[in-house]
Design a protein around this motif. Structure first.
Motif, PDB file in Angstrom:
ATOM      1  N   GLY A 125      15.232   4.744 -25.317  1.00 27.01           N
ATOM      2  CA  GLY A 125      14.695   4.377 -24.014  1.00 27.01           C
ATOM      3  C   GLY A 125      15.481   4.882 -22.827  1.00 27.01           C
ATOM      4  O   GLY A 125      15.281   4.397 -21.710  1.00 27.01           O
ATOM      5  N   ALA A 126      16.362   5.865 -23.021  1.00 29.07           N
ATOM      6  CA  ALA A 126      17.123   6.414 -21.906  1.00 29.07           C
ATOM      7  C   ALA A 126      16.508   7.689 -21.354  1.00 29.07           C
ATOM      8  O   ALA A 126      16.830   8.105 -20.234  1.00 29.07           O
ATOM      9  N   ASP A 127      15.635   8.341 -22.112  1.00 36.73           N
ATOM     10  CA  ASP A 127      15.106   9.646 -21.737  1.00 36.73           C
ATOM     11  C   ASP A 127      13.589   9.660 -21.893  1.00 36.73           C
ATOM     12  O   ASP A 127      13.057   9.150 -22.885  1.00 36.73           O
ATOM     13  N   TYR A 128      12.910  10.247 -20.891  1.00 39.72           N
ATOM     14  CA  TYR A 128      11.450  10.310 -20.902  1.00 39.72           C
ATOM     15  C   TYR A 128      11.005  11.725 -20.551  1.00 39.72           C
ATOM     16  O   TYR A 128      11.597  12.373 -19.686  1.00 39.72           O
ATOM     17  N   GLU A 129       9.931  12.172 -21.198  1.00 33.93           N
ATOM     18  CA  GLU A 129       9.365  13.479 -20.871  1.00 33.93           C
ATOM     19  C   GLU A 129       8.153  13.290 -19.964  1.00 33.93           C
ATOM     20  O   GLU A 129       7.196  12.604 -20.324  1.00 33.93           O
TER      21      GLU A 129
END
Length: 402
Positions: A240-244
Motif C-alpha cells: 500500500g505504499a505505491d500506486y500506478e
C-alpha cells in the motif's frame, strides 16, 4: 516452523541475505512476544486460581490487541463475555497472527494481477508446501510478515532495500517463491484500496506489476519466475505504499531533514511499458497530485522526487533536445551527484531497466559491450559512453507541486 536464517543458509543464500531474513524473524518474534505477554499472564492466573472467574473489566484490558500485533488488521477489543476463564482468553489471543496461508483462489488472483497464462500455469505448478518445501515456506512466511507489519507505511526517508535475489540454482518453487509472498498480500491490499477510495482501475494497474515483473524476468534472465530480479518496487506496491496511475507509479515517501519527518513526497517511477510521451506523463503526474491528498489527507504533499538513470544529464550528449527523455529531465531540478556505491552502479541500472539486459557482477568488460545490440540510439549511446571509459549515473530530481 524452521527459522528464516536457517532456511536461507540451507538454500545457499549469501550471508547478508541470511542476516536480512533473520532480522525479519526477529521483528516477527518481537511482535509475537508483545501479543503473548497477556496470554502468559492469563495462563498463570488460571494455574493459581483455576476455580475463579475473571473480572470482565480486567480481562478486557488484558486482551486488547493493537494494530501492529494483529498484522495490519483494525485494532479491536475482545468481547469479555466470550472469555469466562483465562485459558479461554489465551486461546483467543493465539488466534492473532495466524501461520502463513496462501490464497485459495490463486488462479483468479493471478489473472487479476495481469499474469500471462503461461506464467499462471507455471507458478501454480510450483505452489510451495509447508511439508515438502520447509525452507521456502519459512522465507515466504518472513516476507509476508514484513508486508503485513509495514502495510500502508510510506517509504521512510532512510530508504528501502530490495528483497534478496534467490540463488541461481534454485528450484522452480524457489524461482516463484517471492511471487507467492506478494500474492498472499493481495486480499488485504485490496481492502486497503477500498477503504481509501482507490478506484478499481488504479487497483488493477497497481497489482498488475506482478505480471510485468514476470515478463521482465523472462526477458532479462531467460527463465520463468521472479527470483533473480531484485524486487524493490513490488513489495512497496503490495503493502500500500505505491500506486500506478497512468504512465507512472508513485511511492508515498517521507521527507526527512535530519530531525524526523519534515514532509511528504511522491516518488515518481517510469515502468518499462512503452514510450515516455510528455503529455501522457504530465497527465499521470497531475492525477497523482489530485488523488493522493484525497486518499491520504494526513500526508500533505510538498512535491515529487525521482531517482533515475533517466535524469542523468550526460544523456543530452546522445539524444535530441526534443526527445522524450530530455523533456522529462527538464521538468525536474536535478540535485548534485552523490558518490555512487560503485563506479558502475548507474551502468547496471541502465542496462537492466532501459536495455532489459542482465548486467554482470562487476564492471562491464569489452566482451560484455560487444554483446549489446546496437539497434537503438540508447543502445549505441550506452556502448560508446562506456568504451570511452565513462559511466552513467543515477540522479535525483525534485519538483514542487504546481
Amino acid at each position: 516452523m524452521m527459522d528464516a536464517r536457517t532456511a536461507a543458509q540451507r538454500l545457499g543464500f549469501p550471508p547478508e541475505a541470511c542476516a536480512r531474513f533473520a532480522a525479519m524473524d526477529a521483528a516477527r518474534t518481537k511482535e509475537t512476544a508483545h501479543v503473548e505477554e497477556p496470554v502468559r499472564a492469563a495462563e498463570s492466573a488460571h494455574l493459581v486460581e483455576s476455580a475463579r472467574m475473571v473480572d470482565p473489566s480486567h480481562l478486557a484490558e488484558q486482551v486488547y490487541v493493537d494494530e501492529s500485533a494483529h498484522m495490519g488488521k483494525s485494532a479491536r477489543m475482545v468481547d469479555p463475555s466470550r472469555l469466562a476463564e483465562p485459558v479461554q482468553a489465551a486461546e483467543a489471543m493465539r488466534e492473532v497472527g495466524p501461520a502463513l496461508q496462501l490464497p485459495a483462489d490463486a488462479a483468479g488472483l493471478l489473472e487479476y494481477c495481469g499474469v500471462a497464462e503461461r506464467d499462471r500455469v507455471e507458478i501454480l505448478a510450483a505452489r510451495p508446501d509447508a511439508g515438502r518445501d520447509p525452507e521456502w515456506w519459512a522465507l515466504i512466511s518472513a516476507l509476508v510478515g514484513s508486508l503485513e507489519r509495514e502495510m500502508e507505511a510510506p517509504l521512510p526517508s532512510t530508504g528501502h532495500t530490495a528483497w534478496p535475489v534467490v540463488p541461481e540454482s534454485s528450484t522452480a518453487v524457489g524461482m516463484w517463491a517471492w511471487a507467492w509472498a506478494l500474492l498472499a498480500n493481495v486480499p488485504p491490499l485490496l481492502e486497503v484500496h477500498r477503504r481509501r477510495g482507490v478506484p478499481e482501475a488504479v487497483s488493477r494497474a497497481t497489482v498488475g506489476a506482478l505480471g510485468g515483473v514476470m515478463g521482465s524476468h523472462r526477458e532479462i534472465y531467460g527463465r520463468s519466475g521472479v527470483g533473480l530480479m531484485p524486487l524493490w518496487g513490488p513489495p512497496l506496491r503490495f503493502r500500500g505504499a505505491d500506486y500506478e496511475i497512468g504512465r507512472h507509479s508513485f511511492t508515498r515517501t517521507q521527507l526527512g531533514l535530519g530531525d524526523g519527518v519534515a514532509g511528504h513526497l511522491l516518488m515518481v517511477h517510469v515502468p518499462p511499458t512503452g514510450p515516455l510521451d510528455p503529455a501522457v506523463s504530465e497527465q499521470s503526474i497531475a492525477a497523482a497530485a489530485r488523488l493522493f491528498p484525497q486518499w491520504y489527507p494526513d500526508e500533505p504533499l510538498y512535491g515529487f522526487v525521482c531517482p533515475s538513470w533517466l535524469l542523468d544529464p550526460q544523456l543530452a550528449e546522445y539524444l535530441p533536445a526534443d526527445s522524450n527523455i530530455l523533456t522529462f529531465q527538464r521538468r525536474f531540478t536535478i540535485l548534485p551527484l552523490l558518490p555512487p556505491s560503485t563506479p558502475y552502479e548507474g551502468d547496471h541500472e541502465l542496462m537492466r531497466l532501459a536495455l532489459q539486459l542482465d548486467p554482470p557482477e562487476g564492471a562491464l568488460t569489452a566482451e560484455d559491450l560487444d554483446r549489446i545490440p546496437q539497434d537503438t540510439t540508447l543502445q549505441r549511446a550506452f556502448v560508446r559512453h562506456l568504451r570511452d571509459g565513462r559511466h552513467f549515473h543515477l540522479r535525483i530530481g525534485l519538483r514542487q507541486l504546481a
